[in-house]
Design an enzyme around this catalytic site. Structure first.
Site, mmCIF file in Angstrom:
data_model
loop_
_atom_site.group_PDB
_atom_site.id
_atom_site.type_symbol
_atom_site.label_atom_id
_atom_site.label_comp_id
_atom_site.label_asym_id
_atom_site.label_seq_id
_atom_site.Cartn_x
_atom_site.Cartn_y
_atom_site.Cartn_z
ATOM 1 N N CYS A 68 0.830 -1.208 0.000
ATOM 2 C CA CYS A 68 0.000 0.000 0.000
ATOM 3 C C CYS A 68 0.867 1.262 0.000
ATOM 4 C CB CYS A 68 -0.928 -0.069 1.224
ATOM 5 S SG CYS A 68 -1.607 1.496 1.794
ATOM 6 N N CYS A 71 0.265 3.887 2.699
ATOM 7 C CA CYS A 71 0.751 3.371 3.989
ATOM 8 C C CYS A 71 2.244 3.630 4.131
ATOM 9 C CB CYS A 71 0.523 1.860 4.109
ATOM 10 S SG CYS A 71 -1.203 1.379 4.064
#
Ligand SMILES: [Zn+2]
Length: 143
Positions: A68, A71
């Protein structure tokens, strides 16, 4: 304020009772003798999650995954927050790829998701990353 605080060691995950007159930041774990705070988010798993959730210290968890992008961009902000916010709150990370049981348990549908727990209860949840100032403000608001 209570006379003592239960703080879980980030290394061996044993619970330590820290008297109120002692600074928890300088505290050492009675079991493994390592520092109770090291300014780093802690990696949580199914095995050690409970020990930290049930401590007196508020627990802020970043649910993330290695694939991600947002993230990974948020990771340094979260690490920086750990250096600034300890020992008021414990910052921890859960890799939702490696720990799908925890992701399911807390109903994580999008990442990053941040959950703040106090005394084992969820008190706030944030989906999506925030810039550093807003993120810290969000945490302070719920402490
Ligand atoms: Zn320890």
């Amino acid at each position: 304020m209570s006379a003592a605080q239960i703080i879980t060691c980030p290394h061996c995950h044993r619970k330590n009772r820290i008297p109120a007159e002692r600074s928890p930041q300088q505290g050492q774990c009675g079991a493994c003798k390592q520092s109770l705070f090291n300014g780093q988010p802690l990696e949580l798993s199914v095995q050690n999650f409970e020990a930290h959730l049930s401590a007196d210290l508020p627990l802020l968890v970043d649910f993330w995954a290695p694939w991600c992008g947002p993230c990974r961009q948020f990771a340094p902000i979260f690490t920086q927050a750990a250096t600034e916010m300890e020992p008021q709150v414990r910052l921890a990370k859960v890799d939702t790829e490696a720990q799908p049981q925890l992701a399911t348990r807390f109903g994580i549908r999008s990442i990053p998701t941040l959950i703040l727990f106090r005394q084992g209860q969820e008190v706030a949840r944030l989906s999506g990353a925030l810039p550093p100032a807003q993120f810290k403000q969000w945490v302070q608001q719920h402490l």
